[in-house]
Design a protein around this motif. Structure first.
Motif, PDB file in Angstrom:
ATOM      1  N   GLU A 165       0.531   4.556  13.641  1.00 38.28           N
ATOM      2  CA  GLU A 165      -0.281   4.069  12.514  1.00 38.28           C
ATOM      3  C   GLU A 165      -0.535   5.179  11.499  1.00 38.28           C
ATOM      4  OE1 GLU A 165      -3.854   2.386  14.042  1.00 38.28           O
ATOM      5  OE2 GLU A 165      -2.833   0.707  15.027  1.00 38.28           O
ATOM      6  N   LYS A 166      -0.807   6.368  12.028  1.00 42.41           N
ATOM      7  CA  LYS A 166      -1.056   7.513  11.147  1.00 42.41           C
ATOM      8  C   LYS A 166       0.186   7.849  10.329  1.00 42.41           C
ATOM      9  CE  LYS A 166      -3.137  12.116  11.295  1.00 42.41           C
ATOM     10  NZ  LYS A 166      -3.635  13.200  12.168  1.00 42.41           N
ATOM     11  N   ALA A 167       1.337   7.833  11.001  1.00 46.86           N
ATOM     12  CA  ALA A 167       2.595   8.124  10.299  1.00 46.86           C
ATOM     13  C   ALA A 167       2.898   7.043   9.257  1.00 46.86           C
ATOM     14  CB  ALA A 167       3.743   8.217  11.308  1.00 46.86           C
ATOM     15  N   ALA A 168       2.636   5.782   9.608  1.00 42.56           N
ATOM     16  CA  ALA A 168       2.881   4.679   8.671  1.00 42.56           C
ATOM     17  C   ALA A 168       1.959   4.780   7.458  1.00 42.56           C
ATOM     18  CB  ALA A 168       2.683   3.341   9.378  1.00 42.56           C
ATOM     19  N   ASP A 169       0.702   5.145   7.693  1.00 45.49           N
ATOM     20  CA  ASP A 169      -0.251   5.300   6.582  1.00 45.49           C
ATOM     21  C   ASP A 169       0.177   6.430   5.647  1.00 45.49           C
ATOM     22  OD1 ASP A 169      -1.750   3.262   7.571  1.00 45.49           O
ATOM     23  OD2 ASP A 169      -3.230   4.536   8.564  1.00 45.49           O
ATOM     24  N   ALA A 170       0.640   7.533   6.248  1.00 45.84           N
ATOM     25  CA  ALA A 170       1.086   8.674   5.446  1.00 45.84           C
ATOM     26  C   ALA A 170       2.304   8.300   4.602  1.00 45.84           C
ATOM     27  CB  ALA A 170       1.411   9.856   6.360  1.00 45.84           C
ATOM     28  N   GLN A 171       3.220   7.541   5.201  1.00 38.62           N
ATOM     29  CA  GLN A 171       4.419   7.114   4.473  1.00 38.62           C
ATOM     30  C   GLN A 171       4.054   6.157   3.341  1.00 38.62           C
ATOM     31  OE1 GLN A 171       7.425   5.420   6.964  1.00 38.62           O
ATOM     32  NE2 GLN A 171       8.847   5.063   5.300  1.00 38.62           N
ATOM     33  N   ALA A 172       3.116   5.244   3.619  1.00 36.15           N
ATOM     34  CA  ALA A 172       2.684   4.281   2.600  1.00 36.15           C
ATOM     35  C   ALA A 172       2.027   5.001   1.414  1.00 36.15           C
ATOM     36  CB  ALA A 172       1.719   3.268   3.209  1.00 36.15           C
ATOM     37  N   GLU A 173       1.231   6.026   1.718  1.00 35.74           N
ATOM     38  CA  GLU A 173       0.589   6.807   0.653  1.00 35.74           C
ATOM     39  C   GLU A 173       1.622   7.535  -0.194  1.00 35.74           C
ATOM     40  OE1 GLU A 173      -2.309   9.414   2.283  1.00 35.74           O
ATOM     41  OE2 GLU A 173      -3.612   7.798   2.986  1.00 35.74           O
ATOM     42  N   ALA A 174       2.641   8.089   0.492  1.00 40.82           N
ATOM     43  CA  ALA A 174       3.694   8.808  -0.234  1.00 40.82           C
ATOM     44  C   ALA A 174       4.487   7.858  -1.147  1.00 40.82           C
ATOM     45  CB  ALA A 174       4.627   9.491   0.763  1.00 40.82           C
ATOM     46  N   GLU A 175       4.793   6.658  -0.628  1.00 36.94           N
ATOM     47  CA  GLU A 175       5.531   5.683  -1.430  1.00 36.94           C
ATOM     48  C   GLU A 175       4.698   5.200  -2.614  1.00 36.94           C
ATOM     49  OE1 GLU A 175       6.634   2.647   1.292  1.00 36.94           O
ATOM     50  OE2 GLU A 175       8.231   3.827   2.234  1.00 36.94           O
ATOM     51  N   ALA A 176       3.413   5.005  -2.393  1.00 34.17           N
ATOM     52  CA  ALA A 176       2.527   4.573  -3.476  1.00 34.17           C
ATOM     53  C   ALA A 176       2.435   5.632  -4.564  1.00 34.17           C
ATOM     54  CB  ALA A 176       1.143   4.265  -2.911  1.00 34.17           C
ATOM     55  N   GLU A 177       2.419   6.892  -4.133  1.00 30.22           N
ATOM     56  CA  GLU A 177       2.352   8.002  -5.093  1.00 30.22           C
ATOM     57  C   GLU A 177       3.614   8.061  -5.939  1.00 30.22           C
ATOM     58  OE1 GLU A 177       0.174  10.889  -6.857  1.00 30.22           O
ATOM     59  OE2 GLU A 177      -0.485   9.702  -5.137  1.00 30.22           O
ATOM     60  N   GLU A 178       4.759   7.815  -5.303  1.00 33.15           N
ATOM     61  CA  GLU A 178       6.028   7.830  -6.032  1.00 33.15           C
ATOM     62  C   GLU A 178       6.135   6.650  -7.003  1.00 33.15           C
ATOM     63  OE1 GLU A 178       9.230   7.965  -3.314  1.00 33.15           O
ATOM     64  OE2 GLU A 178       8.767   9.971  -2.565  1.00 33.15           O
TER      65      GLU A 178
END
Length: 286
Positions: free
Chosen positions: A235-248
């Motif tokens: 879940e932590k890894a998925a949240d981090a990836q989602a944040e990175a994609e949103a930032e991009e």
């Protein structure tokens, strides 16, 4: 997956029940036969019930909830303390404090009192006390540690009880039933299984019998805890990836020109206009 097998249970002596004259008729479905005046428990049913209980315990541990182990019998105290400590679960191996579940806030106050005494020991307050007061507080601390030290980390009601000898621990079972807390119990032929949610029919007097059942259940709890840890990491890894994609995905900000500043595209045209009159004036000068 089978947690135990017939041979393991047989070797541990899980099949030995109580004398036939001391039996509880409600345990008849779990009794295989009678030999030399002693009831013999059906170990095939025991193995099946262990698997069922272990799976339920695994799901409770996976959800991050606590399981309280209870066994005040002399021969099973050490086993319960060792197994519960290894999986970081609370346990009771001394006298069951009446109202521990139904009057849980009072029990928590006693635990906090023990913590306050520890604080006094570290902040130097003990140096100002007389020998008599010091002795009284030390004795009180030792008594609290003996009875409640193993549940010091239990900040809320447990989600399940695991009981060895439900007949001896009948007060704990009644409190759990009253609050709707599921009870997992090792039930011998002299006990009544009707108030137990997960009945494990087996010898509850022999240390080896209790240990083999606890091993199977604790392994399941450990699996549940590991799966919970893995899910949290995912879940932590998925949240981090989602944040990175949103930032991009965010549009990049461009600098807007000020009011007194000509737009970048219009600048060449303005320069051209200024240059044009200069070219027209040249012939007139001649």
């Amino acid at each position: 997956m089978a947690r135990t097998n017939f041979d393991q249970l047989l070797q541990a002596g899980c099949h030995f029940g109580h004398l036939t004259r001391k039996w509880n008729p409600a345990m008849a479905p779990y009794i295989y036969t009678e030999r030399n005046g002693i009831h013999i428990i059906d170990l095939h049913k025991t193995a099946a019930e262990i698997d069922k209980a272990a799976e339920a315990l695994k799901q409770i541990a996976k959800s991050g909830k606590k399981i309280l182990f209870v066994a005040t019998k002399k021969q099973t105290k050490e086993v319960i303390a060792e197994k519960a400590t290894s999986i970081n679960m609370p346990y009771v191996i001394e006298r069951w404090p009446g109202g521990m579940l139904t009057n849980f806030p009072t029990i928590r106050k006693a635990v906090k009192k023990m913590a306050n005494i520890d604080k006094l020991m570290t902040d130097g307050t003990f140096g100002n006390l007389s020998k008599r007061e010091l002795l009284q507080i030390t004795r009180q601390r030792a008594k609290l540690e003996k009875n409640l030290g193993s549940i010091a980390d239990l900040t809320r009601l447990p989600s399940a009880l695991f009981v060895v000898d439900v007949m001896k621990e009948n007060i704990a079972v009644r409190e759990a039933n009253r609050l709707g807390i599921p009870v997992f119990g090792i039930v011998d032929t002299n006990s009544d299984p009707k108030n137990i949610d997960f009945v494990i029919p087996a010898n509850d007097d022999a240390k080896d019998s209790v240990e083999v059942i606890l091993n199977a259940c604790c392994e399941a709890i450990v699996e549940g805890l590991e799966e919970r840890k893995a899910e949290k990491a995912d879940e932590k890894a998925a949240d981090a990836q989602a944040e990175a994609e949103a930032e991009e995905a965010k549009p990049k900000r461009t600098r807007r020109p000020r009011k007194d500043e000509a737009p970048a595209e219009e600048a060449p045209a303005a320069v051209a206009e200024e240059a044009a009159p200069a070219e027209e004036e040249a012939p007139a000068a001649e």
